[in-house]
Design a protein around this motif. Structure first.
Motif, PDB file in Angstrom:
ATOM      1  N   MET A 150       0.837  -1.189   0.000  1.00 45.70           N
ATOM      2  CA  MET A 150       0.000   0.000   0.000  1.00 45.70           C
ATOM      3  C   MET A 150       0.876   1.243   0.000  1.00 45.70           C
ATOM      4  O   MET A 150       2.057   1.192   0.371  1.00 45.70           O
ATOM      5  N   ALA A 151       0.306   2.352  -0.438  1.00 45.62           N
ATOM      6  CA  ALA A 151       1.052   3.611  -0.485  1.00 45.62           C
ATOM      7  C   ALA A 151       0.137   4.748  -0.101  1.00 45.62           C
ATOM      8  O   ALA A 151      -1.077   4.719  -0.353  1.00 45.62           O
ATOM      9  N   ALA A 152       0.723   5.765   0.540  1.00 46.63           N
ATOM     10  CA  ALA A 152      -0.022   6.982   0.837  1.00 46.63           C
ATOM     11  C   ALA A 152      -0.307   7.729  -0.461  1.00 46.63           C
ATOM     12  O   ALA A 152       0.438   7.616  -1.438  1.00 46.63           O
ATOM     13  N   GLU A 153      -1.386   8.496  -0.461  1.00 49.71           N
ATOM     14  CA  GLU A 153      -1.724   9.285  -1.646  1.00 49.71           C
ATOM     15  C   GLU A 153      -0.780  10.464  -1.823  1.00 49.71           C
ATOM     16  O   GLU A 153      -0.411  10.825  -2.945  1.00 49.71           O
ATOM     17  N   ALA A 154      -0.385  11.079  -0.740  1.00 50.02           N
ATOM     18  CA  ALA A 154       0.414  12.302  -0.765  1.00 50.02           C
ATOM     19  C   ALA A 154       1.481  12.219   0.326  1.00 50.02           C
ATOM     20  O   ALA A 154       1.443  11.327   1.187  1.00 50.02           O
ATOM     21  N   PRO A 155       2.454  13.131   0.317  1.00 53.31           N
ATOM     22  CA  PRO A 155       3.480  13.112   1.363  1.00 53.31           C
ATOM     23  C   PRO A 155       2.870  13.238   2.769  1.00 53.31           C
ATOM     24  O   PRO A 155       1.878  13.940   2.965  1.00 53.31           O
ATOM     25  N   LEU A 156       3.464  12.547   3.729  1.00 56.65           N
ATOM     26  CA  LEU A 156       3.073  12.743   5.116  1.00 56.65           C
ATOM     27  C   LEU A 156       3.415  14.171   5.535  1.00 56.65           C
ATOM     28  O   LEU A 156       4.255  14.835   4.926  1.00 56.65           O
ATOM     29  N   ILE A 157       2.770  14.636   6.571  1.00 53.61           N
ATOM     30  CA  ILE A 157       2.990  16.019   7.011  1.00 53.61           C
ATOM     31  C   ILE A 157       4.462  16.278   7.281  1.00 53.61           C
ATOM     32  O   ILE A 157       5.008  17.323   6.896  1.00 53.61           O
ATOM     33  N   GLN A 158       5.155  15.328   7.917  1.00 51.68           N
ATOM     34  CA  GLN A 158       6.571  15.535   8.243  1.00 51.68           C
ATOM     35  C   GLN A 158       7.478  15.417   7.012  1.00 51.68           C
ATOM     36  O   GLN A 158       8.669  15.725   7.094  1.00 51.68           O
ATOM     37  N   ASP A 159       6.940  14.971   5.886  1.00 54.62           N
ATOM     38  CA  ASP A 159       7.752  14.801   4.677  1.00 54.62           C
ATOM     39  C   ASP A 159       7.569  15.928   3.668  1.00 54.62           C
ATOM     40  O   ASP A 159       8.200  15.930   2.615  1.00 54.62           O
ATOM     41  N   ARG A 160       6.713  16.893   3.956  1.00 56.27           N
ATOM     42  CA  ARG A 160       6.351  17.887   2.940  1.00 56.27           C
ATOM     43  C   ARG A 160       7.502  18.807   2.554  1.00 56.27           C
ATOM     44  O   ARG A 160       7.543  19.312   1.441  1.00 56.27           O
ATOM     45  N   ALA A 161       8.423  19.046   3.450  1.00 45.23           N
ATOM     46  CA  ALA A 161       9.494  20.006   3.176  1.00 45.23           C
ATOM     47  C   ALA A 161      10.789  19.328   2.783  1.00 45.23           C
ATOM     48  O   ALA A 161      11.869  19.859   2.998  1.00 45.23           O
ATOM     49  N   GLN A 179      13.551  18.349   0.426  1.00 40.00           N
ATOM     50  CA  GLN A 179      14.292  18.582  -0.818  1.00 40.00           C
ATOM     51  C   GLN A 179      13.401  19.232  -1.871  1.00 40.00           C
ATOM     52  O   GLN A 179      12.588  20.087  -1.573  1.00 40.00           O
ATOM     53  N   ASP A 180      13.566  18.828  -3.151  1.00 38.62           N
ATOM     54  CA  ASP A 180      12.843  19.485  -4.237  1.00 38.62           C
ATOM     55  C   ASP A 180      11.843  18.564  -4.907  1.00 38.62           C
ATOM     56  O   ASP A 180      11.445  18.801  -6.046  1.00 38.62           O
ATOM     57  N   LYS A 181      11.426  17.494  -4.219  1.00 35.17           N
ATOM     58  CA  LYS A 181      10.486  16.536  -4.792  1.00 35.17           C
ATOM     59  C   LYS A 181       9.398  16.191  -3.781  1.00 35.17           C
ATOM     60  O   LYS A 181       9.613  16.224  -2.568  1.00 35.17           O
ATOM     61  N   ASP A 182       8.229  15.866  -4.312  1.00 35.42           N
ATOM     62  CA  ASP A 182       7.195  15.260  -3.482  1.00 35.42           C
ATOM     63  C   ASP A 182       7.325  13.746  -3.607  1.00 35.42           C
ATOM     64  O   ASP A 182       7.490  13.219  -4.712  1.00 35.42           O
ATOM     65  N   TRP A 183       7.253  13.028  -2.490  1.00 38.40           N
ATOM     66  CA  TRP A 183       7.281  11.581  -2.536  1.00 38.40           C
ATOM     67  C   TRP A 183       6.348  11.020  -1.470  1.00 38.40           C
ATOM     68  O   TRP A 183       5.984  11.704  -0.517  1.00 38.40           O
ATOM     69  N   VAL A 184       5.928   9.783  -1.702  1.00 37.59           N
ATOM     70  CA  VAL A 184       4.979   9.135  -0.794  1.00 37.59           C
ATOM     71  C   VAL A 184       5.607   7.869  -0.236  1.00 37.59           C
ATOM     72  O   VAL A 184       6.452   7.238  -0.865  1.00 37.59           O
ATOM     73  N   ARG A 185       5.183   7.491   0.938  1.00 29.80           N
ATOM     74  CA  ARG A 185       5.717   6.301   1.597  1.00 29.80           C
ATOM     75  C   ARG A 185       4.934   5.050   1.174  1.00 29.80           C
ATOM     76  O   ARG A 185       3.737   5.111   0.881  1.00 29.80           O
ATOM     77  N   ILE A 186       5.648   3.922   1.199  1.00 28.14           N
ATOM     78  CA  ILE A 186       5.082   2.625   0.853  1.00 28.14           C
ATOM     79  C   ILE A 186       5.207   1.718   2.077  1.00 28.14           C
ATOM     80  O   ILE A 186       6.170   1.818   2.841  1.00 28.14           O
ATOM     81  N   ALA A 187       4.230   0.828   2.232  1.00 29.10           N
ATOM     82  CA  ALA A 187       4.269  -0.144   3.320  1.00 29.10           C
ATOM     83  C   ALA A 187       3.864  -1.514   2.785  1.00 29.10           C
ATOM     84  O   ALA A 187       3.194  -1.624   1.756  1.00 29.10           O
ATOM     85  N   GLY A 243       5.732  20.407  -3.663  1.00 29.66           N
ATOM     86  CA  GLY A 243       4.517  21.207  -3.574  1.00 29.66           C
ATOM     87  C   GLY A 243       3.422  20.821  -4.538  1.00 29.66           C
ATOM     88  O   GLY A 243       2.305  21.342  -4.451  1.00 29.66           O
ATOM     89  N   ALA A 244       3.696  19.896  -5.463  1.00 24.54           N
ATOM     90  CA  ALA A 244       2.688  19.533  -6.461  1.00 24.54           C
ATOM     91  C   ALA A 244       1.483  18.850  -5.830  1.00 24.54           C
ATOM     92  O   ALA A 244       0.357  18.980  -6.317  1.00 24.54           O
ATOM     93  N   SER A 245       1.710  18.113  -4.743  1.00 21.11           N
ATOM     94  CA  SER A 245       0.592  17.424  -4.099  1.00 21.11           C
ATOM     95  C   SER A 245      -0.422  18.411  -3.528  1.00 21.11           C
ATOM     96  O   SER A 245      -1.596  18.082  -3.387  1.00 21.11           O
ATOM     97  N   THR A 246       0.051  19.624  -3.231  1.00 24.31           N
ATOM     98  CA  THR A 246      -0.850  20.663  -2.715  1.00 24.31           C
ATOM     99  C   THR A 246      -1.366  21.559  -3.827  1.00 24.31           C
ATOM    100  O   THR A 246      -2.584  21.776  -3.957  1.00 24.31           O
ATOM    101  N   SER A 247      -0.466  22.078  -4.656  1.00 20.55           N
ATOM    102  CA  SER A 247      -0.869  23.049  -5.688  1.00 20.55           C
ATOM    103  C   SER A 247      -1.723  22.425  -6.777  1.00 20.55           C
ATOM    104  O   SER A 247      -2.625  23.067  -7.315  1.00 20.55           O
ATOM    105  N   ARG A 248      -1.467  21.157  -7.135  1.00 20.76           N
ATOM    106  CA  ARG A 248      -2.230  20.490  -8.205  1.00 20.76           C
ATOM    107  C   ARG A 248      -3.037  19.314  -7.680  1.00 20.76           C
ATOM    108  O   ARG A 248      -3.596  18.561  -8.460  1.00 20.76           O
TER     109      ARG A 248
END
Length: 345
Positions: free
Chosen positions: A175-186, A188-196, A218-223
């Motif tokens: 399974m994977a999160a849809e968007a970055p976790l709150i602690q992962d939002r800042a 580097q320069d990429k959005d990424w999601v965690r997998i379990a 920021g794409a997960s928020t702006s788009r």
């Protein structure tokens, strides 16, 4: 467990050849009992019974089935035959509380795994649960990883929880999160999601598996960019990922990616980048006819006469009175020089 297609059967060859649109089906907005159906967020196909199961993200969680997809594609019938709704229930058989938000679906015999989103409150937590497909009753709940749970400054954002769920050939649930976790939002320069991952067995717990890169920071928020589905291939080395986003005036987007599963669980390992990406609106999905379609679920469908495996996608109508739920069937394009050894992931 249902057999998974090999990459040579299921993927375009060469990969850049893309996808062919085979059929587009507008789904009814009423079930056999006359109740409104929609909000479809995930889909699974039982080849033996030629049956599709669709999961709704309605607050009263339910599944609804449609049969005859293979016959429809072969021209033997004109439409899908709808079944009754299967309401999801708690262990005692009572309907689930009116705050359920089912998003990911895996069928395995008479069992069904569902992953749901949450709203950052103890009353509405994201979760991974197993239900009985015969009566809809809850059988098992698996706690999410501690890093994913809501705490001050961390965890899944509200309504941005896990939407993607698939079962590998090994039996592992991924399974994977849809968007970055709150602690992962800042980061580097990429959005990424965690997998379990959840390995087979009654007492196993979710374990971290790695990270998928989904776009620029920021794409997960702006788009509203998010990973909305995963789909396993035979071999356990790679999966398909479905990403969608929304921005005005363009509306919804839909991109399909080939993602190699991480070889390391180290939290410092770099996020996995897509090996191939297709714009499905340009490659097959009818964007001009369906500008508001929000594509959320996918599954492997019937085998085509030429041996290719079809890919079935479903859209979420959001229960909007002016929108419809759509089912689109794609097939991978294969060139004359296609060689299976190209897919050694």
């Amino acid at each position: 467990m249902p057999a998974l297609p090999s990459p040579a059967q299921a993927l375009p060859c060469p990969l850049a050849a893309g996808w062919e649109l085979i059929h587009n089906v507008e789904l009814p907005d009423r079930g056999l009992d006359g109740a409104r159906v929609g909000g479809f967020s995930a889909v699974a196909y039982q080849r033996k019974h030629d049956r599709l199961w669709l999961l709704s993200d309605a607050t009263t969680g339910y599944l609804v089935s449609f049969t005859g997809l293979s016959r429809l594609l072969q021209g033997e019938q004109a439409s899908l035959k709808g079944g009754r709704r299967l309401l999801l229930r708690d262990r005692k058989g009572a309907p689930l509380p009116a705050d359920f938000d089912g998003e990911g679906l895996v069928l395995n015999g008479h069992q069904v795994w569902i992953v749901s989103e949450g709203r950052r409150s103890p009353q509405r937590r994201a979760g991974l649960q197993r239900y009985n497909l015969l009566n809809g009753r809850l059988q098992r709940e698996v706690p999410l990883l501690a890093d994913w749970q809501e705490r001050e400054g961390q965890g899944l954002a509200s309504n941005r929880g896990p939407e993607a769920l698939t079962q590998m050939a090994s039996g592992d649930l991924v399974m994977a999160a849809e968007a970055p976790l709150i602690q992962d939002r800042a980061q580097q320069d990429k959005d990424w999601v965690r997998i379990a991952r959840l390995r087979p067995g009654p007492d196993q717990r979710l374990e971290p598996l790695g990270r998928f890169e989904i776009g620029p920071a920021g794409a997960s928020t702006s788009r509203k960019l998010g990973l909305t589905e995963l789909l396993a291939l035979d071999g356990d080395a790679a999966v398909l990922g479905l990403l969608r986003s929304f921005a005005l005036p363009a509306g919804w987007s839909a991109h399909l990616q080939v993602l190699r599963l991480p070889g390391s669980k180290s939290p410092s390992a770099p996020p996995i980048q897509a090996m191939q990406s297709w714009d499905l609106l340009a490659d097959g999905l009818p964007s001009a006819a369906l500008p508001s379609a929000n594509w959320e679920g996918m599954t492997w469908g019937p085998v085509m006469k030429d041996g290719r495996i079809s890919l079935v996608l479903v859209s979420d109508d959001g229960f909007h009175p002016l929108q419809s739920s759509w089912l689109s069937v794609l097939a991978p394009r294969h060139g004359p020089d296609c060689a299976p050894e190209r897919f050694a992931f």
